[in-house]
Design an enzyme around this catalytic site. Structure first.
Site, PDB file in Angstrom:
ATOM      1  N   ASP A   1      58.922 -62.441  -1.485  1.00 14.42           N
ATOM      2  CA  ASP A   1      59.566 -61.148  -1.745  1.00 14.42           C
ATOM      3  C   ASP A   1      60.352 -61.223  -3.042  1.00 14.42           C
ATOM      4  OD1 ASP A   1      58.712 -60.029   0.595  1.00 14.42           O
ATOM      5  OD2 ASP A   1      60.702 -59.804   1.496  1.00 14.42           O
TER       6      ASP A   1
ATOM      7  N   LYS B   1      55.423 -52.920  -0.442  1.00 11.67           N
ATOM      8  CA  LYS B   1      55.560 -52.390   0.919  1.00 11.67           C
ATOM      9  C   LYS B   1      55.599 -50.866   0.923  1.00 11.67           C
ATOM     10  CE  LYS B   1      58.375 -56.175   2.870  1.00 11.67           C
ATOM     11  NZ  LYS B   1      57.451 -56.795   3.830  1.00 11.67           N
TER      12      LYS B   1
END
Lengths: 294, 196
Positions: A24, A81
């Site tokens: 991430d 995302k």
């Protein structure tokens, strides 16, 4: 005649991630650090799960401008995302040429009933799952890759362990089932019997299955590989630690050499403090991200 | 004869099962000392920057180059494996690579994932086309004089051979057509005979 966006091509990219770490990142600098550390891909998002958890509010897809900057800054594939069921956030990312979309429970769901019909897209999707039923329902909606949900942003690996063990255990159970038992199991899981038959034949999910949600140390990554994960996602675990680059490199090495305690002990030595973390058992149901869809 | 599959990262499992299906002994290779135990080495698809870094960190790169130069190893690289084998990588020369295959590759030559595709490809020496997958695939933009082009697409060569080095931009391991692997096993057989 070359055909793009086929199921084989979508699942194929996930195959290339295996044995690797997807990290991430929320800035261009973090993306570069992740690439330098040996990540196979980066996940672009606005806030990492630990901050979403802390700050609350509605978590949405990242600014497309940020995603674009990250795509320009690194040569490895870029994921991003979208909220569960948010078809339009996904269309924006597809148009921009993001390599993989994570329809993720880490963001606030946009649709409390339906997931995105992922067959309609030319680029692949990954979705979270806590058990075989969830995993296969996502695959039947077109997911080209599955990851455990774990409990994101906690730095506590226990939920990811529970979910990986659940999937593996159920796969083993299905492998030993007779045809009549399989039909009833498919009904109970709410999945297509054809898909369940495929699991029985393969002895695994028909798509790549990564671990995610709470992985914070090299040993955590090795543990998930030991339990049968094809690779790992690390969310808050890297950039919420006090010295991200060495930790990220160590997690990459641990994901490759998960069976080799010598390498594991070497790479685990002397890493500065990990993310503080939260014991997942202390979370009330409302604070859990993993229960946002099923 | 033993075929090794470099198992640092990527779809090594698929290569290993295809080689096993063809009846050879297969060994996953992660450490330098394991390179010396194989006659052929497959470098799988995956992320070339990740594989390159791990190869250097654990000294696997030196072991491969030394054994190849001693004439005891044939190598086949697919996609990321092709990049790792190449002498030059356009715009990314700094990333670790073996530099054995006299070509220049361009990474992600087709574009990003949305340009990834599957198609039937005419291959030199095969009487029917090969169905292949290109996944964020590289293309060769320069070939040295000793490099033979076995297949090409509009963008450039995608399957080449230089002696006992074989490289493809595509992924035969993700399908069921074993002809590329059969060809590689013949090259590895030569290395294996050499050793006796």
């Amino acid at each position: 005649m070359a055909e793009i966006g086929t199921t084989k091509v979508k699942r194929g990219l996930a195959e290339m991630f295996k044995g690797g770490v997807i990290m991430d990142v929320t800035t261009v600098d973090q993306a570069k650090i992740a690439e330098e550390a040996g990540a196979v891909s980066v996940m672009a998002l606005e806030r990492i799960p630990a901050d979403i958890r802390k700050e609350g509010g509605v978590a949405r897809a990242a600014d497309p401008g940020l995603v674009e900057q990250i795509m320009d800054a690194v040569s490895i594939p870029v994921m991003a995302k979208v909220r569960i069921g948010h078809i339009s956030e996904a269309r924006i990312l597809e148009y921009m040429g993001v390599d993989f979309i994570d329809e993720s429970e880490v963001l606030t769901p946009a649709d409390v009933t339906y997931h995105i019909d992922k067959w309609q897209f030319k680029i692949p999707f990954v979705c979270g799952a806590r058990n075989l039923g969830e995993a296969l329902r996502r695959v039947s909606e077109g997911a080209a890759m599955i990851r455990t949900k774990g409990e994101p942003g906690t730095g506590d690996v226990s939920e990811a362990v529970t979910h990986m063990r659940a999937v593996m255990n159920e796969v083993r159970k299905v492998q030993s089932m007779l045809e009549d038992e399989l039909v009833v199991e498919a009904k109970d899981l709410g999945v297509n019997v054809e898909l369940l038959r495929e699991v029985r034949t393969l002895g695994r999910l028909p798509v790549v299955n990564f671990a995610a949600g709470g992985i914070a140390t090299p040993a955590d990554a090795a543990l998930m590989m030991t339990l049968g994960a094809d690779g790992v996602f690390v969310g808050s675990g890297i950039f919420k630690s006090s010295d991200p680059l060495p930790r990220a490199k160590a997690i990459v090495a641990a994901t490759t050499y998960w069976e080799d305690p010598k390498v594991l002990s070497e790479v685990s030595k002397g890493l500065k403090a990990g993310m503080p973390g939260i014991d997942a058992r202390t979370l009330v149901e409302l604070d859990k991200m993993q229960v946002r869809d099923n | 004869m033993v075929i090794g599959v470099l198992a640092l990262q990527g779809d090594f499992r698929e290569h290993a099962s295809m080689a096993r299906f063809l009846g050879v002994e297969v060994r996953l290779v992660r450490l330098p000392e394991e390179v010396g135990l194989v006659d052929g080495l497959i470098i799988p698809g995956g992320e070339s920057t990740t594989m390159g870094k791990l190869m250097v960190k654990y000294g696997v790169d030196r072991a491969i180059v030394d054994r190849f130069n001693a004439g005891k190893l044939a190598i086949y690289g697919t996609c990321a494996g092709m990049i790792v084998l190449a002498r030059d990588i356009e715009g990314s020369q700094a990333q670790p690579h073996l530099g054995l295959l006299d070509v220049t590759v361009q990474r992600n030559a087709f574009g990003r994932q949305k340009e990834s595709s599957e198609e039937d490809l005419e291959v030199q020496g095969l009487d029917t086309p090969l169905h292949v997958l290109f996944i964020r695939a590289p293309v060769i933009v320069r070939t040295g004089s000793s490099v033979e082009v076995l297949a090409r697409v509009t963008q450039g060569p995608v399957y080449v051979q230089q002696g006992r080095l074989l490289a493809s931009s595509f992924h035969p391991e993700l399908g069921s057509d074993t002809r590329v692997h059969e060809h590689f096993l013949r090259l590895a057989e030569q290395s294996s005979n050499q050793e006796v």
